[in-house]
Design a protein around this motif. Structure first.
Motif, PDB file in Angstrom:
ATOM      1  N   ASP A 195     -14.202  15.742  -0.604  1.00 37.20           N
ATOM      2  CA  ASP A 195     -12.951  15.678   0.288  1.00 37.20           C
ATOM      3  C   ASP A 195     -11.701  16.704  -0.683  1.00 37.20           C
ATOM      4  O   ASP A 195     -10.523  16.714  -0.457  1.00 37.20           O
ATOM      5  CB  ASP A 195     -12.269  14.437   0.784  1.00 37.20           C
ATOM      6  N   GLY A 196     -11.940  17.015  -1.956  1.00 38.33           N
ATOM      7  CA  GLY A 196     -11.237  17.777  -2.873  1.00 38.33           C
ATOM      8  C   GLY A 196     -10.752  16.684  -3.828  1.00 38.33           C
ATOM      9  O   GLY A 196      -9.811  17.240  -4.646  1.00 38.33           O
ATOM     10  N   THR A 197     -10.800  15.370  -3.788  1.00 47.65           N
ATOM     11  CA  THR A 197     -10.483  14.456  -4.524  1.00 47.65           C
ATOM     12  C   THR A 197     -10.961  14.475  -6.024  1.00 47.65           C
ATOM     13  O   THR A 197     -12.547  14.890  -6.291  1.00 47.65           O
ATOM     14  CB  THR A 197     -10.500  12.859  -4.119  1.00 47.65           C
ATOM     15  N   VAL A 198     -10.468  14.531  -7.137  1.00 49.52           N
ATOM     16  CA  VAL A 198     -11.095  14.683  -8.463  1.00 49.52           C
ATOM     17  C   VAL A 198     -10.876  13.089  -8.923  1.00 49.52           C
ATOM     18  O   VAL A 198      -9.926  12.418  -9.164  1.00 49.52           O
ATOM     19  CB  VAL A 198     -10.032  15.304  -9.343  1.00 49.52           C
ATOM     20  N   LYS A 199     -12.001  12.822  -9.520  1.00 55.80           N
ATOM     21  CA  LYS A 199     -12.079  11.530 -10.170  1.00 55.80           C
ATOM     22  C   LYS A 199     -12.514  11.727 -11.851  1.00 55.80           C
ATOM     23  O   LYS A 199     -13.258  12.395 -12.066  1.00 55.80           O
ATOM     24  CB  LYS A 199     -13.266  10.813  -9.483  1.00 55.80           C
ATOM     25  N   ILE A 200     -11.858  10.878 -12.654  1.00 56.60           N
ATOM     26  CA  ILE A 200     -12.046  10.668 -14.032  1.00 56.60           C
ATOM     27  C   ILE A 200     -13.245   9.719 -14.180  1.00 56.60           C
ATOM     28  O   ILE A 200     -12.610   8.392 -13.472  1.00 56.60           O
ATOM     29  CB  ILE A 200     -10.824  10.437 -14.743  1.00 56.60           C
ATOM     30  N   ILE A 201     -14.258   9.855 -14.585  1.00 54.52           N
ATOM     31  CA  ILE A 201     -15.254   8.856 -14.884  1.00 54.52           C
ATOM     32  C   ILE A 201     -15.539   8.355 -16.309  1.00 54.52           C
ATOM     33  O   ILE A 201     -14.992   9.316 -17.328  1.00 54.52           O
ATOM     34  CB  ILE A 201     -16.327   9.396 -14.063  1.00 54.52           C
ATOM     35  N   ASP A 202     -16.336   7.895 -16.507  1.00 52.98           N
ATOM     36  CA  ASP A 202     -16.919   7.321 -18.092  1.00 52.98           C
ATOM     37  C   ASP A 202     -15.863   6.897 -18.846  1.00 52.98           C
ATOM     38  O   ASP A 202     -15.302   7.591 -19.663  1.00 52.98           O
ATOM     39  CB  ASP A 202     -17.699   8.532 -18.496  1.00 52.98           C
ATOM     40  N   LEU A 203     -15.596   5.756 -18.849  1.00 53.45           N
ATOM     41  CA  LEU A 203     -14.714   5.156 -20.001  1.00 53.45           C
ATOM     42  C   LEU A 203     -15.365   4.556 -20.893  1.00 53.45           C
ATOM     43  O   LEU A 203     -15.017   3.488 -21.676  1.00 53.45           O
ATOM     44  CB  LEU A 203     -13.839   3.905 -19.178  1.00 53.45           C
ATOM     45  N   GLY A 204     -16.837   5.103 -21.313  1.00 54.31           N
ATOM     46  CA  GLY A 204     -17.693   4.603 -22.363  1.00 54.31           C
ATOM     47  C   GLY A 204     -17.013   4.410 -23.719  1.00 54.31           C
ATOM     48  O   GLY A 204     -17.403   3.514 -24.545  1.00 54.31           O
ATOM     49  N   VAL A 205     -16.180   5.493 -24.130  1.00 54.63           N
ATOM     50  CA  VAL A 205     -15.514   5.475 -25.212  1.00 54.63           C
ATOM     51  C   VAL A 205     -13.980   5.227 -25.229  1.00 54.63           C
ATOM     52  O   VAL A 205     -13.074   5.325 -26.180  1.00 54.63           O
ATOM     53  CB  VAL A 205     -15.654   6.561 -26.413  1.00 54.63           C
ATOM     54  N   ALA A 206     -13.512   4.776 -24.279  1.00 61.96           N
ATOM     55  CA  ALA A 206     -11.999   4.350 -23.851  1.00 61.96           C
ATOM     56  C   ALA A 206     -11.413   3.396 -24.856  1.00 61.96           C
ATOM     57  O   ALA A 206     -12.244   2.411 -25.436  1.00 61.96           O
ATOM     58  CB  ALA A 206     -11.841   3.922 -22.614  1.00 61.96           C
ATOM     59  N   HIS A 207     -10.396   3.423 -25.269  1.00 60.38           N
ATOM     60  CA  HIS A 207      -9.788   2.520 -26.277  1.00 60.38           C
ATOM     61  C   HIS A 207      -8.340   2.041 -25.725  1.00 60.38           C
ATOM     62  O   HIS A 207      -7.611   2.675 -25.072  1.00 60.38           O
ATOM     63  CB  HIS A 207      -9.268   3.272 -27.579  1.00 60.38           C
ATOM     64  N   ASN A 208      -8.337   0.323 -25.634  1.00 59.03           N
ATOM     65  CA  ASN A 208      -7.278  -0.280 -25.198  1.00 59.03           C
ATOM     66  C   ASN A 208      -6.184  -0.445 -26.332  1.00 59.03           C
ATOM     67  O   ASN A 208      -6.405  -1.120 -27.338  1.00 59.03           O
ATOM     68  CB  ASN A 208      -7.760  -1.563 -24.911  1.00 59.03           C
ATOM     69  N   THR A 209      -5.123   0.345 -26.163  1.00 58.14           N
ATOM     70  CA  THR A 209      -3.991   0.325 -27.242  1.00 58.14           C
ATOM     71  C   THR A 209      -3.292  -1.023 -27.157  1.00 58.14           C
ATOM     72  O   THR A 209      -2.241  -1.435 -28.233  1.00 58.14           O
ATOM     73  CB  THR A 209      -3.318   1.419 -27.193  1.00 58.14           C
ATOM     74  N   ASN A 210      -3.489  -1.818 -26.257  1.00 59.17           N
ATOM     75  CA  ASN A 210      -2.890  -3.113 -26.252  1.00 59.17           C
ATOM     76  C   ASN A 210      -3.155  -4.058 -27.334  1.00 59.17           C
ATOM     77  O   ASN A 210      -2.646  -5.030 -27.677  1.00 59.17           O
ATOM     78  CB  ASN A 210      -3.003  -3.631 -24.741  1.00 59.17           C
ATOM     79  N   THR A 211      -4.532  -3.671 -27.813  1.00 61.55           N
ATOM     80  CA  THR A 211      -5.065  -4.517 -28.886  1.00 61.55           C
ATOM     81  C   THR A 211      -4.952  -3.988 -30.224  1.00 61.55           C
ATOM     82  O   THR A 211      -4.894  -4.876 -31.162  1.00 61.55           O
ATOM     83  CB  THR A 211      -6.486  -5.036 -28.436  1.00 61.55           C
ATOM     84  N   SER A 212      -5.176  -2.708 -30.219  1.00 60.28           N
ATOM     85  CA  SER A 212      -5.139  -2.062 -31.567  1.00 60.28           C
ATOM     86  C   SER A 212      -4.958  -0.570 -31.502  1.00 60.28           C
ATOM     87  O   SER A 212      -5.132  -0.075 -30.287  1.00 60.28           O
ATOM     88  CB  SER A 212      -6.409  -2.359 -32.407  1.00 60.28           C
ATOM     89  N   SER A 213      -4.777   0.043 -32.596  1.00 64.29           N
ATOM     90  CA  SER A 213      -4.762   1.502 -32.386  1.00 64.29           C
ATOM     91  C   SER A 213      -6.016   2.216 -32.752  1.00 64.29           C
ATOM     92  O   SER A 213      -6.781   1.729 -33.681  1.00 64.29           O
ATOM     93  CB  SER A 213      -3.668   2.192 -33.223  1.00 64.29           C
ATOM     94  N   PRO A 214      -6.535   3.151 -31.996  1.00 67.77           N
ATOM     95  CA  PRO A 214      -7.716   3.876 -32.176  1.00 67.77           C
ATOM     96  C   PRO A 214      -7.800   4.621 -33.774  1.00 67.77           C
ATOM     97  O   PRO A 214      -6.541   5.322 -34.092  1.00 67.77           O
ATOM     98  CB  PRO A 214      -8.016   4.663 -31.318  1.00 67.77           C
ATOM     99  N   THR A 215      -8.877   4.613 -34.551  1.00 69.31           N
ATOM    100  CA  THR A 215      -9.015   5.137 -35.863  1.00 69.31           C
ATOM    101  C   THR A 215     -10.112   6.032 -36.033  1.00 69.31           C
ATOM    102  O   THR A 215     -10.368   6.299 -37.055  1.00 69.31           O
ATOM    103  CB  THR A 215      -8.536   3.987 -37.093  1.00 69.31           C
ATOM    104  N   SER A 216     -10.848   6.058 -34.906  1.00 69.96           N
ATOM    105  CA  SER A 216     -12.378   6.897 -35.063  1.00 69.96           C
ATOM    106  C   SER A 216     -12.406   7.930 -34.331  1.00 69.96           C
ATOM    107  O   SER A 216     -11.664   8.406 -33.447  1.00 69.96           O
ATOM    108  CB  SER A 216     -13.510   5.854 -34.588  1.00 69.96           C
TER     109      SER A 216
END
Length: 354
Positions: A195-216
């Protein structure tokens, strides 16, 4: 009846529970945190399901981990595999993890945070998540009926890229607003639906900055920002503008059919990303002798994504206000995208039948 999803932790950890009501989807997420008595609370990596599966499907029953059939294999990797499955009349993309890894728990945690904040039309939706005693895990997500942008065989025009970029920016704005950095934005992880909608998928390496800052240096090398590449040598914290850099690289690739630095050996590509000139449209056209014309506004938009310094680089919010992105789409642009993806799916299905 409410449905709950909780986290199970080691026996020697104390725990407390917080409950978030989801008024739109009609279920509760019960997230239990565990902490050693002398330390702060930390989330345990893999969840277990209590009662029924987490489900936000508006029609039909929830995903049933005990009753589903595999339709086809969608993909596989070192983590395990992803299957298209049918359960209670609904289709899902089911990701199966072979071994327990911190990244898998992080992926579930990111999906749960998205659920808690109300979901977003441009982010793939979680329906079920679980881990069990033999160190395997499952994530059932909405099945996005479409094709990844990496599999399109037609170069997209600037006018066609605008509604795609607008939706990606909208999804990134949502993720960043709740403290999630995707860290692997690329055409392969952007699905253009029928239908023309775009979906962002795969949060496999997503980082939650509410707990820490990413450093890798997590993500896909050629889409990484200079600050992520720097982390290959030593830990360095960075922010959510790494996703904006990756989006800029993705737009260059989609506009020209060439991924910046892909023709170089790995060590040269790393050096250029880290300290060389950003891969702008003009530079890429000259490097690969490509004859395509683009508006000044589009080139400036990409340049805003590809500023070497994250302090100068545009955020997702700033990109959403850019002149190029706020232009009105020409008549028929969305339909042209629908036609492209439907033709691609028709060819894929025809090839599969052979």
């Amino acid at each position: 009846m409410t449905r709950r999803i909780g986290f199970r932790g080691p026996k020697n950890l104390a725990h407390n529970t917080t409950t978030t009501l989801m008024p739109d989807s009609g279920f509760k997420i019960v997230k239990t945190f565990f902490a050693r008595k002398s330390s702060k609370e930390i989330p345990v990596d893999l969840p277990v399901v209590e009662e029924d599966a987490v489900d936000s499907t508006q029609h039909g029953r929830a995903f049933d981990r005990r009753n589903y059939s595999i339709v086809t294999r969608l993909g596989r990797g070192s983590f395990g595999h992803v299957d298209l499955v049918r359960s209670n009349g609904n289709l899902y993309a089911l990701k199966s993890q072979k071994t327990r890894q911190p990244a898998f728990g992080g992926e579930i945690d990111a999906h749960l945070l998205v659920c808690q904040r109300g979901d977003h039309q441009n982010i793939v939706k979680l329906h079920y998540a679980s881990g069990n005693d033999n160190k395997t895990g499952l994530i059932a997500m909405e099945y996005c009926d479409g094709m990844s942008l990496s599999r399109l065989t037609t170069l997209l025009s600037e006018d066609q890229l605008r509604p795609i970029a607008r939706q990606v920016v909208s999804g990134l704005m949502f993720l960043h607003s709740i403290g999630i950095i995707h860290r692997d934005v690329k055409p392969e992880n952007l699905i253009l639906c029928r239908d023309g909608t775009v979906k962002i998928i795969d949060l496999g390496v997503a980082h939650n900055t509410n707990t820490s800052s990413p450093t890798s240096a997590s993500g896909t090398l050629l889409y990484m920002s200079p600050e992520q590449i720097t982390c290959m040598d030593h830990p360095l914290s960075y922010g959510d503008k790494v996703d904006c850099w990756a989006m800029g690289v993705s737009l260059v690739e989609l506009a020209l059919g060439k991924l910046p630095n892909a023709h170089l050996p790995k060590h040269e590509a790393v050096a250029i990303i880290k300290k060389g000139d950003p891969p702008t449209l003009g530079r890429m056209k000259r490097t690969h002798n490509i004859d395509r014309e683009f508006s000044v506004d589009f080139q400036e938009f990409i340049l805003s994504c590809l500023k070497r310094s994250p302090h100068e680089r545009a955020s997702a919010v700033e990109l959403s206000r850019h002149r190029w992105l706020t232009m009105q789409d020409e008549d028929g642009v969305t339909q042209s995208l629908v036609d492209i993806v439907n033709e691609g799916l028709r060819r894929r299905d025809s090839h599969t039948k052979k």
